[in-house]
Design a protein around this motif. Structure first.
Motif: not given
Length: 346
Positions: A208-219
């Motif tokens: 797993g990874v921290p939340f800051s790795c998440c791409n807000p463009s993900s649908p």
């Protein structure tokens, strides 16, 4: 025979002095720009100092700040000299100092050229600095209760959000470290115990990874845990879900950012260097044209200006001979001091 000899009448000398006066004040502005660029780069490096493990990275901004200040001082003085050449009485006080001043200008141009080169050549040192610094930042990500490291989590999270990156070279780097603090782990849980026992270092490792790795463009809502387990999520394939996380590593993102900054500053420094060389050549012509006047009190006569008093080979030969004489002079002084000491001892 003088190199690149040019004839000057009073009108040409006045135009040259006025043009150089304007160029010198433009160079003062250029010096302020160099100083500002160096200051900006230094601030940016300071902001990322927690993920950069190399004090040498400040060499370039320090040099830019230094040459910017010196450029402002030198060109302000040169502007004053060019203005005073229009008045023979005022120029008389500058006449003995012009030749040493031009020699210092040549030295400054050489230094400025090497500073511009450093902007391009020292970009490679940033990569190892960033790689080591980011590894340390990720290692201490969980230490939110440790003095001196309590802000590392925020630093890494803000970095990954700002530069749209994840990990050092990629998101899988987070799989190799324990980035979750022990205070948030339930050690009575069998799953936690099994994960800790599953590696020799006794760390709690997850895919797993921290939340800051998440791409807000993900649908879809961001998937942070069990990233490589397709069966843990509905309609999920980790090899095709490219928008779920930032795929690029922060090392490449930061390296690209600082490299573009340093390249831009290198180009700007080269332009300023060319401008300074032009001014130095102009000052040399003005100096020799004024020295060539048969009567300095009456500037109406024609005079000749040149770049070098002799040809390039002759000038180089004379320079080497002067260095040899200087070396021999120092050697004689050293031998004389040795003889004197020996006589006193006797």
């Amino acid at each position: 025979m003088a190199l690149l000899k040019v004839k000057f009448d009073q009108k040409k000398r006045v135009k040259l002095a006025q043009g150089l006066w304007l160029m010198n004040w433009l160079s003062v502005l250029a010096g302020i720009i160099l100083f500002s660029m160096g200051l900006f780069l230094k601030i940016e490096l300071r902001k990322r100092s927690e993920v950069m493990n190399n004090a040498e990275s400040h060499f370039v901004p320090n040099c830019l700040i230094g040459v910017g200040v010196v450029s402002c001082i030198f060109n302000s003085l040169a502007g004053k000299i060019c203005y005073d050449t229009l008045d023979p009485a005022k120029f008389a006080k500058w006449r003995p100092w012009l030749k040493p001043y031009l020699a210092i200008c040549v030295l400054f141009n050489i230094i400025l050229f090497f500073v511009a080169l450093c902007c391009f050549l020292l970009q490679g040192s940033l990569e190892s600095s960033l790689a080591h610094g980011l590894r340390s930042g990720m290692k201490y990500y969980r230490d939110t209760d440790t003095p001196g490291r309590c802000f590392m989590k925020k630093t890494m999270d803000m970095l990954q959000i700002e530069f749209q990156c994840c990990g050092n070279s990629g998101f899988r780097d987070w799989f190799e470290i324990q980035w979750i603090s022990n205070r948030y782990l339930d050690f009575s849980s069998k799953e936690v115990k099994d994960r800790i026992k599953s590696n020799v270092d006794g760390r709690y490792l997850v895919d797993g990874v921290p939340f800051s790795c998440c791409n807000p463009s993900s649908p879809r809502p961001c998937i942070q845990y069990q990233l490589t387990n397709n069966s843990a999520h509905y309609s999920y394939d980790h090899q095709t879900e490219e928008l779920n996380l930032w795929l690029g590593g922060c090392r490449d993102a930061l390296l690209g950012y600082f490299s573009s900054l340093m390249s831009s500053m290198g180009v700007a420094s080269m332009i300023v260097w060319l401008f300074e060389v032009t001014i130095t050549i102009g000052l040399r012509y003005l100096h020799t044209a004024l020295e060539g006047l048969s009567n300095p009190e009456d500037p109406h006569f024609e005079s000749e200006g040149w770049l070098l008093e002799k040809s390039v080979p002759e000038t180089w030969k004379a320079f080497l001979e002067s260095l040899k004489k200087l070396g021999k002079g120092n050697q004689v002084e050293a031998e004389g001091a040795g003889v004197g000491q020996a006589a006193e001892a006797g």
